[in-house]
Design a protein around this motif. Structure first.
Motif, short mmCIF file in Angstrom:
data_model
loop_
_atom_site.label_atom_id
_atom_site.label_comp_id
_atom_site.label_asym_id
_atom_site.label_seq_id
_atom_site.Cartn_x
_atom_site.Cartn_y
_atom_site.Cartn_z
N ASP A 132 0.79 -1.22 0.00
CA ASP A 132 0.00 0.00 0.00
C ASP A 132 0.83 1.28 0.00
N ARG A 133 2.14 1.16 0.06
CA ARG A 133 2.97 2.34 0.29
C ARG A 133 2.74 3.44 -0.74
N ALA A 134 2.69 3.05 -2.02
CA ALA A 134 2.58 4.07 -3.07
C ALA A 134 1.29 4.87 -2.89
N ARG A 135 0.20 4.16 -2.54
CA ARG A 135 -1.08 4.83 -2.41
C ARG A 135 -1.12 5.74 -1.19
N LEU A 136 -0.52 5.26 -0.09
CA LEU A 136 -0.49 6.09 1.12
C LEU A 136 0.43 7.31 0.94
N LEU A 137 1.52 7.11 0.20
CA LEU A 137 2.42 8.24 -0.04
C LEU A 137 1.75 9.30 -0.91
N LYS A 138 0.93 8.83 -1.85
CA LYS A 138 0.18 9.77 -2.69
C LYS A 138 -0.80 10.56 -1.83
N LEU A 139 -1.47 9.85 -0.93
CA LEU A 139 -2.41 10.52 -0.02
C LEU A 139 -1.67 11.57 0.83
N ARG A 211 7.42 7.51 8.73
CA ARG A 211 6.83 7.15 10.01
C ARG A 211 5.31 7.07 9.88
N TRP A 212 4.74 8.04 9.13
CA TRP A 212 3.30 8.10 9.03
C TRP A 212 2.72 6.86 8.33
N ILE A 213 3.34 6.42 7.23
CA ILE A 213 2.73 5.29 6.51
C ILE A 213 2.94 3.97 7.24
N ALA A 214 3.76 3.98 8.29
CA ALA A 214 3.93 2.75 9.08
C ALA A 214 2.81 2.57 10.09
N ARG A 215 1.93 3.56 10.24
CA ARG A 215 0.82 3.45 11.18
C ARG A 215 -0.13 2.33 10.76
N ALA A 216 -0.75 1.69 11.73
CA ALA A 216 -1.64 0.57 11.42
C ALA A 216 -3.07 1.05 11.23
N GLY A 217 -3.83 0.30 10.46
CA GLY A 217 -5.28 0.50 10.40
C GLY A 217 -5.76 1.50 9.37
N MET A 218 -4.86 2.11 8.63
CA MET A 218 -5.31 3.17 7.72
C MET A 218 -6.01 2.63 6.48
N GLU A 219 -5.80 1.33 6.21
CA GLU A 219 -6.48 0.75 5.03
C GLU A 219 -8.00 0.80 5.19
N ALA A 220 -8.46 0.92 6.44
CA ALA A 220 -9.91 0.96 6.68
C ALA A 220 -10.55 2.24 6.12
N TRP A 221 -9.80 3.30 5.99
CA TRP A 221 -10.40 4.55 5.53
C TRP A 221 -9.70 5.21 4.34
N SER A 222 -8.48 4.73 4.01
CA SER A 222 -7.69 5.49 3.02
C SER A 222 -8.30 5.45 1.62
N ASP A 223 -8.94 4.35 1.23
CA ASP A 223 -9.55 4.28 -0.11
C ASP A 223 -10.57 5.39 -0.30
N GLN A 224 -11.45 5.49 0.70
CA GLN A 224 -12.52 6.47 0.65
C GLN A 224 -11.92 7.89 0.63
N PHE A 225 -10.86 8.08 1.40
CA PHE A 225 -10.26 9.41 1.48
C PHE A 225 -9.52 9.77 0.19
N VAL A 226 -8.89 8.78 -0.44
CA VAL A 226 -8.22 9.02 -1.72
C VAL A 226 -9.24 9.52 -2.75
N GLU A 227 -10.42 8.90 -2.74
CA GLU A 227 -11.49 9.32 -3.67
C GLU A 227 -11.95 10.75 -3.34
N PHE A 228 -12.07 11.04 -2.05
CA PHE A 228 -12.43 12.40 -1.66
C PHE A 228 -11.37 13.41 -2.14
N LEU A 229 -10.09 13.06 -1.96
CA LEU A 229 -9.01 13.98 -2.38
C LEU A 229 -9.05 14.25 -3.88
#
Ligand SMILES: [Zn+2]
Length: 249
Positions: A132-139, A211-229
């Motif tokens: 998921d790194r690339a997607r979280l880094l984009k976010l 450090r930020w993308i190493a946090r746990a549990g973000m897959e639960a909301w990041s998809d929806q937030f990427v679409e919002f962004l």
């Protein structure tokens, strides 16, 4: 006589210009975005070699004359390439996205050291592209670009009634980037940010990307937030991003 400038820079793009040359755009550390002509860059054994790939970091010497928009590229030496990142489809797509946002948000000739350092931090985190790194880094990059450009608000206070919204409550963020408490919420288009999302977004604005993308549990909301962004960015820029259009094809 042209005035010569030396600076580090990221290449944004280099497009063919006539038979021999390339029209290049750089995001430079000292002088912001500049466009110029790299003479002879289309030749097989050009002195520019591989230094003109998107998001290569280079040491650049260019000459400018008063009243002329295009500068003359004297020398361009590669400091670091992103060749390894661009070799995967996700990596390549992300590079195009970063280039597009820097190009859209940064006006010509306005240096912005914070955006320059953001780009450097993102690119060094991208050295390891997995899962998921690339997607979280984009976010991460998108939120910071919006923040540094004055569009991403503090998520602590309702813009309507101006009350502080307690951290254990949700807040609504409209597509125009306006935070509203549940009682005031009037807009239809936007996203409900749960207390968990608010916490992770607060952390995003204080932690380096690794450090930020190493946090746990973000897959639960990041998809929806990427679409919002995506919608937020096209609202701010008043157009659909090219890189997003490509993804839909
Ligand atoms: Zn309110």
């Amino acid at each position: 006589m042209p005035q010569w400038v030396e600076t580090t820079a990221y290449v944004l793009y280099a497009r063919p210009l006539g038979e021999r040359d390339k029209l290049c755009s750089f995001f430079t550390q000292r002088t912001g975005k500049v466009r110029g002509v790299a003479k002879g860059a289309r030749r097989l054994h050009s002195r520019f070699g591989a230094s003109l790939e998107p998001l290569s970091e280079v040491r650049l010497w260019y000459g400018e004359r008063e009243g002329q928009e295009l500068v003359t590229i004297g020398q361009c030496e590669l400091i670091e390439s992103v060749f390894d990142i661009g070799s995967t489809p996700e990596g390549e797509q992300l590079i195009h996205h970063l280039v597009e946002l820097v190009d859209e948000f940064c006006p010509p000739h306005q240096p912005n050291d914070r955006i320059y350092r953001l780009l450097r931090a993102i690119l060094s985190s991208l050295r390891v592209v997995e899962g998921d790194r690339a997607r979280l880094l984009k976010l991460y990059f998108d939120v910071w670009m919006l923040r540094l450009s004055g569009f991403f608000p503090s998520l602590d206070r309702c813009a309507e009634c101006e009350a502080l919204v307690p951290r254990n409550e949700a807040i609504f963020l409209t597509i125009e980037g306006r935070p509203e408490c549940v009682a005031c919420q009037s807009a239809v288009r936007g996203i409900i940010l749960s207390p968990l999302m608010r916490r992770d977004l607060r952390a995003l604005l204080t932690e380096p990307p690794d450090r930020w993308i190493a946090r746990a549990g973000m897959e639960a909301w990041s998809d929806q937030f990427v679409e919002f962004l995506r919608q937020f960015l096209s609202h701010v820029l008043e157009k659909e991003l090219k890189t997003e259009r490509l993804q839909e094809l």
